[in-house]
Design a protein around this motif. Structure first.
Motif, PDB file in Angstrom:
ATOM      1  N   ARG A 122      45.464  48.258  40.231  1.00  0.00           N
ATOM      2  CA  ARG A 122      45.194  47.334  39.404  1.00  0.00           C
ATOM      3  C   ARG A 122      44.526  45.985  40.182  1.00  0.00           C
ATOM      4  O   ARG A 122      43.807  45.400  39.945  1.00  0.00           O
ATOM      5  N   CYS A 168      41.740  46.577  41.821  1.00  0.00           N
ATOM      6  CA  CYS A 168      40.455  46.620  40.609  1.00  0.00           C
ATOM      7  C   CYS A 168      40.152  44.970  40.398  1.00  0.00           C
ATOM      8  O   CYS A 168      38.819  44.609  40.374  1.00  0.00           O
ATOM      9  N   LYS A 190      38.230  43.298  43.221  1.00  0.00           N
ATOM     10  CA  LYS A 190      36.655  43.667  43.253  1.00  0.00           C
ATOM     11  C   LYS A 190      35.886  43.239  42.071  1.00  0.00           C
ATOM     12  O   LYS A 190      34.786  43.017  42.368  1.00  0.00           O
ATOM     13  N   HIS A 191      36.612  42.884  41.046  1.00  0.00           N
ATOM     14  CA  HIS A 191      35.859  42.426  39.872  1.00  0.00           C
ATOM     15  C   HIS A 191      36.391  40.858  39.683  1.00  0.00           C
ATOM     16  O   HIS A 191      36.280  40.618  38.477  1.00  0.00           O
TER      17      HIS A 191
END
Lengths: 430, 849
Positions: free
Chosen positions: A210, A213, A216-217
């Motif tokens: 998580r 993720c 990255k975002h």
């Protein structure tokens, strides 16, 4: 452009808001009127699906013979309220009838199919094709949220149904459900093969995945929001709330007082209310006792008294238990069904459907109980005085829970009245 | 003439069947219609409406009947299938078996040998029949609601004429054939299908069934194509006309852009120019993995397979993205991905049990067919509005149904105006709209056009004035009971001036309305449709909201017009416009936020497409695709026996894609009516925004995150099935392959997330999986495939205590899920499952990259 609802949903989007939604900002000038004096903060809604016969429960009349002579199937007995009697199989509740208000003149115009009538009793509206109306449980969840943070506002014990759903209010005002008290809700209960050690390993792995993720975002709101409810979800499925589902924590003697699976559901409802759930719908689930449940066509009538007895045991136990824990005044119990049944018997000794007069019960909730409201004729076919519409019934529930029954909800920008011009049953309010 | 597709011949060649072309099969079958609806074999007045052939004496699929528009039609009810053929039979005593659902008869040389009875219609208080164990060993179990008869006969030997007749439907039943077949066996030999050497054991019979049904499907496709030749020609004429009409109007000028602005096609010039004007830079182009996952999800609804990823990455040509887009647009799964969208927009709302909550017929099958055939979109809208075909069999007439709705056509007018004109007339259904230029009379005039007769507003669809002394805030200028004639009144919205020679039934108000909507002179239609496409792929519309254009302005009016013109000049082909959008740099950029959907049109720039969550259907389909598993869901019916009336109980079949699910809601709280595996999938669908009731049209679903969403993936029945390494999981096979930890990690990442792991991720996985990796395989053999459990519970017996007991047991089995494999050591398997769990539960899994 976002609609008003979407804007509010987005602007209020935190993990806490998802589990504990706040009421919409309201245009107060448009909604004056009803004087809301209800004190209850939780609701247990007992649903007798199939159409419980008012003549054989809360509105006894002269006895029939089960064949040609129309009338109640059982004897009437006196209750704790003088002048008000109920059927003989409700003897335990009869002793506590001072805590109850019998609404004997509910009525509507849907009789031919259970789903349509059930929809009416849950939403208060007919279907139109322009919007899906929310159930009473979802309206309460939407208006009041859960009583505790990190707890769902609305739980159903029964099968998922459209009529129990959130309609235009959206999924976050929907319910979580379970069909067996010893299993718990799908999604909240960890699979049995996942030990604490495995769960810890899983969560540690997920934490890394998580984090990668989110990195990255970064700044990507939809991803962050979903991630946040993931964290909130694991907390919800954690021991603090889930222990509410463990009936083994209750004294064995109390579990026995509540009785069979329906009683255990009522006991679980009390535990959920204590843990902060706002609205619990408990469906009566002992249909196998007589085959048909409360839908007593033909031979279904033969063992109806067993259903009534189980209802009586569970309801009386719930009243007493809540009272003993000083929760009855702030917990509204509703006993409702989609319609009643006629005094006449069908060729198999059972009964058809009747919606022009039937009964519901309100218990506790700080209401002026100990009375029967409304009167039907000598065979319970027609209303003699004080009709109570389904919107009135809902307005009463909302008012008891401190929700203004004149309030408007919003489907996007479109205002939708919370009830279809319902008025609370004023006799029940101080 | 029916041609057998090449693949089928190949397939048949591998089987025990003779590899004969389908029309040379030995058993000729006739469909007889026009039979009196009695529970008796009187074939007076029967007429043959169709002929085909079968390889043996088995009837397991009925050819679809199509009208000249290619729409599914109902056959007369009942109808009979009559199979006849002369075959060589052995001499001596043989056993014969006849199985059927409704009544069937077997004749040898004209002599009646076996006969089964007629379906007992209705019932709900019966006992659960005994488990369907075949009376004879080596026979597939008898399906629910079927019957069988056995006899012995002595045959002379030599060629004899066999005739098999099967009654289908009648008495208001669904026209379900079931499995009708004749088995023959000598002495103690196992049964085989008469006319073939196909064994009637469970595996062989299942294969025959699947093959036969797929052969019928391709035959139906062929028949549909042939049936609609004239219709196709009509639309070609209309599209030629549309092109002519458009040549007279000027096209928007494609703007010039600066040298540095990325341009893949003209779309990027419209977008780029505005970005330049505002001084905003566009986001970077996605990498290849991201692009492929995004475009595959957007076209097929599924993530790319490792093989598809590999093939794409191997292609080093400059136009490999364009090539993959072409491949995906030609993929049949394109249709699957569109059905869920239009089910929402058009409020498809079938109820499988006594539908009374504004339910429609199951026109999902028509939707699927329309996208499979890539209907021109003007034809799609027209067919929907003409409402023809089979009500319960999937025709667009199912759209006309609105159970217990006081003004069905007004409801439909609302759906249509919103879907195709971006006109939200919802308020005007019951009163004049307070904030839009729509009066209730407009809606009822349109409704009357659909109804082909004047309509009156029912009192229940009006707002009572002065009730409770409060004055309603809305105006009612149309009084209940006043008849409203068919007429198009929204001329400000769409001009009713129609091109000549377009109407095929000029006096039909319903067709007039369809042409008003879809005429090339109505550019609103084309713009609304291309805007819907744009929103679907880019995440924010050029016009927002896409289904309510009243106050809306376009962010890029010239682009909107250009795309609309592209649609019209290319025969209303959605795939043409989709191809333009998908090939644009604008689509292929890195996504972020809401793509400007919440901004005013002048500030909506499309520097980056929106970060979109997967739809509920995409999530469910992706989960099962990743694990390579079937849903294992029950047949979507509460009457698997086919004994209840069609108007009360539907059978929507066994779902293979998520859109095929339907609400099980029945408001009865009876365990005997539960379909537990199906319910576990529906739980996931519902949590992620799929609607279990589509009483009203909807374009943008409520996809607000809730705690239940990740929880169902983390702990739910479906989530557990996906992450558990069971013997039916493709991930188990991946784990058993001979490869290194690193390679295994790579293939799992590719499969689940469509990309390779980062260095850090690979390290985490290696750390987790290395211990015991070389000894992970136990050497246990792969177990045989377990047969699906059939339950004997149906509506006819669901009130019995036994039905409740059986279903509660099935609920427990569904919750327990698929058992873990024994081919991997437990300790290693659990660690691998935990890794899978973390990947599936990562937010990354539920977003389009």
């Amino acid at each position: 452009m976002l609609t008003r609802r979407e804007f509010l949903a987005r602007s209020g989007l935190t993990a806490a808001a998802i589990l504990h939604p706040t009421a919409w900002r309201l245009d107060a000038a448009e909604e004056k009127g009803e004087d809301v004096r209800g004190k209850a903060d939780s609701c247990i809604f007992l649903w007798l699906g199939g159409g419980a016969c008012h003549l054989d429960t809360w509105d006894p009349k002269r006895k029939g013979d089960g064949r040609k002579v129309a009338g109640s199937a059982y004897d009437a007995i006196p209750t704790a309220v003088s002048g008000v009697s109920v059927c003989q199989h409700l003897s335990r509740t009869a002793k506590r009838l001072d805590r109850c208000a019998l609404l004997r003149t509910l009525h509507h115009d849907v009789i031919d199919e259970h789903a349509a009538a059930t929809n009416r009793l849950h939403t208060g509206f007919a279907t139109t094709g322009t919007l899906v109306y929310p159930s009473v449980g979802s309206v309460v969840a939407h208006q009041k949220g859960a009583r505790q943070e990190g707890v769902p506002a609305y739980v159903v014990m029964g099968y998922p149904n459209v009529t129990r759903g959130p309609g235009f209010l959206g999924a976050k005002h929907g319910y979580i459900y379970l069909t067996e008290t010893d299993v718990g809700p799908n999604g909240l209960v960890r699979p049995p093969d996942i030990s604490d050690a495995r769960q810890a390993r899983r969560e540690a792995l997920l934490e890394k995945v998580r984090a990668g993720c989110l990195e990255k975002h970064r700044g990507d709101e939809p991803v962050a929001d979903y991630s946040a409810v993931g964290v909130a979800g694991l907390k919800l499925a954690g021991p603090q709330f889930m222990s509410a589902f463990d009936l083994k924590n209750e004294p064995a003697t109390l579990r026995e007082v509540y009785g069979g699976e329906f009683g255990q559901r009522c006991l679980l409802a009390r535990r959920l209310v204590q843990s902060g759930v706002r609205f619990v719908e408990v469906s009566f689930n002992l249909n196998f006792v007589n085959g048909t449940g409360w839908d007593t066509h033909n031979e279904g009538q033969q063992k109806q008294h067993v259903l009534i007895d189980q209802l009586d045991q569970a309801l009386a136990a719930l009243i007493q238990d809540l009272e003993g824990k000083k929760l009855l005044d702030r917990t509204l119990i509703v006993v409702a069904t989609e319609f009643g049944r006629p005094a006449e018997f069908d060729s198999g000794g059972g009964r058809g459907h009747q919606s022009q007069a039937f009964s519901a019960v309100l218990v506790g909730g700080g209401l002026r109980t100990g009375r029967a409201v409304g009167e039907t004729d000598e065979l319970g076919k027609r209303i003699v005085s004080r009709p109570i519409s389904v919107p009135d019934f809902h307005a009463t529930i909302y008012a008891a829970l401190g929700i203004n029954p004149a309030r408007r909800l919003y489907d996007g920008d479109r205002p939708v009245p919370i009830t279809d011009a319902g008025k609370p049953v004023s006799e029940l309010f101080v | 003439m029916i041609r057998t597709p090449a693949w089928l011949v190949l397939f048949a060649g591998l089987s025990l069947l003779p590899a004969a072309p389908a029309d040379e099969n030995p058993v000729k079958v006739e469909v007889l219609e026009g039979i009196p609806d009695k529970r008796a074999w009187s074939l007076d007045g029967a007429r043959t409406t169709e002929s085909y052939s079968e390889p043996g004496f088995a009837l397991v699929a009925v050819p679809r009947k199509f009208n000249t528009r290619g729409l599914i039609l109902d056959r007369s009810s009942p109808f009979v299938l009559r199979a006849e053929g002369k075959i060589e039979l052995p001499a001596g005593e043989v056993r014969l078996l006849l199985r059927s659902r409704n009544s069937a008869r077997l004749f040898i040389d004209g002599r009646l040998v076996l006969e089964t009875g007629f379906i007992k219609v209705g019932g709900s208080h019966e006992a659960v029949p005994n488990a369907s164990i075949a009376k004879e060993k080596d026979l597939a179990p008898l399906p629910m609601g079927h019957q069988e008869k056995l006899t012995k006969v002595r045959l002379p030997g030599g060629a004899q004429t066999i005739r098999l007749e099967a009654m289908v439907g009648g008495q208001g039943l669904r026209p379900e054939l079931g499995e009708v077949y004749v088995g023959m066996a000598r002495d103690n030999e196992p049964f085989h299908l008469l006319g073939t050497s196909v064994s009637l054991g469970v595996e062989s019979w299942d294969k025959y069934l699947a093959r036969s049904r797929s052969r019928h499907q391709s035959r139906d496709r062929q028949a549909r194509t042939e049936a609609q030749t004239e219709e196709v020609a009509y639309w070609q004429r209309r599209h030629a006309l549309a092109r002519r009409e458009l040549t007279d109007t000027p096209a928007p000028v494609v703007p010039a852009v600066a040298a540095g602005t990325p341009v893949f096609n003209p779309i990027d010039r419209f977008i780029g120019r505005k970005l330049e004007d505002k001084g905003v830079a566009s986001a970077a182009l996605t990498d290849d993995h991201t692009f492929l996952r995004r475009v595959t999800l957007d076209t097929t609804g599924l993530p790319p397979t490792p093989a598809e990823i590999d093939a794409f990455l191997r292609d080093r040509s400059a136009d490999r993205r364009a090539k993959v887009i072409d491949r995906l647009l030609a993929d049949a799964r394109w249709a699957d991905h569109w059905v869920g969208y239009w089910q929402d927009v058009l409020a498809e709302n079938p109820g499988i049990l006594k539908p009374t909550l504004n339910n429609t017929g199951p026109f999902r099958w028509w939707l699927h067919q329309a996208f499979l055939d890539n209907y021109p979109f003007d034809r799609f809208a027209t067919e929907l509005m003409l409402m023809e075909g089979s009500v319960y069999g999937g025709g667009p007439v199912g759209f006309a149904v609105a159970t217990q709705n006081d003004a069905p056509m007004a409801a439909k007018a609302h759906v249509l105006a919103r879907a195709f004109l971006g006109a939200d007339v919802q308020c005007a259904r019951c009163h004049d709209a307070p904030h839009q230029p729509f009066k209730q009379k407009d809606v009822f005039s349109m409704a009357a056009m659909l109804a082909r007769e004047p309509l009156k507003v029912p009192a229940t669809s009006s707002v009572k004035m002065n009730e409770g002394g409060r004055k309603p805030r809305v105006a009612v200028t149309l009084q209940p009971g006043v008849p409203v004639s068919p007429a198009w009144t929204l001329t400000d919205l769409v001009n009713a001036d129609l091109p000549a020679d377009v109407l095929r039934a000029p006096r039909d108000s319903r067709e007039q309305l369809a042409v008003i909507f879809t005429s090339p002179r109505n550019d609103r239609f084309a713009r609304v449709i291309v805007n819907r496409l744009w929103k679907r792929y880019v995440g924010a519309g050029l016009v927002e909201p896409v289904d309510d254009w009243n106050d809306a302005r376009a962010s890029h009016p010239d682009l909107l017009n250009t795309l609309g013109r592209e649609l019209v000049t290319h025969g209303y082909d959605l795939k043409h416009v989709a191809r333009l959008i998908l090939n644009s740099h604008c689509y292929q950029r890195e996504a972020k936020g809401d793509g400007g959907a919440s901004l005013a049109p002048e500030n909506r720039l499309f520097a980056a497409p929106a970060r979109r969550r997967l739809s509920a259907e995409q999530i469910v389909d992706s989960l099962f695709a990743v694990a390579g598993k079937e849903f294992g869901a029950e047949e979507l019916t509460l009457d698997p026996e086919g004994r209840q009336r069609m108007s009360e109980m539907l059978n929507l079949g066994t779902p293979r894609r998520a859109w095929e699910f339907t609400s099980l809601s029945n408001d009865r709280d009876r365990p005997a009516l539960s379909l537990p595996v199906t319910q576990s999938v529906i739980d996931v669908l519902t949590a992620f925004g799929w609607r279990d009731a589509r009483q009203n049209p909807l374009t943008v679903r409520d996809e607000t995150p809730t705690a239940l969403q990740p929880l169902l993936l983390a702990n739910g029945t479906v989530g557990s099935r996906i992450t558990r390494l069971s013997d039916d999981s493709a991930l188990t096979d991946v784990c058993l392959e001979d490869k290194s930890v690193g390679d295994l990690t790579d293939s799992v990442y590719l499969r689940v997330l469509g990309r390779l792991p980062t260095a850090a991720e690979r390290e985490t996985c290696t750390e987790l999986l290395e211990d015991g990796f070389t000894k992970r395989r136990t050497g246990a053999p792969a177990p045989p495939r377990t047969l699906r459990k059939r339950s004997s519970v149906s509506w006819a017996n669901h009130l019995s205590p036994e039905a409740t007991r059986i279903k509660l047991e099935l609920e427990r089995a569904a919750r327990a899920g698929d058992p873990p494999t024994e081919r991997l050591t437990r300790d290693w398997r659990e660690r691998m499952e935990d890794m899978l769990w973390a990947l599936v539960n990562s937010p990354e899994f539920v977003f389009i990259p």
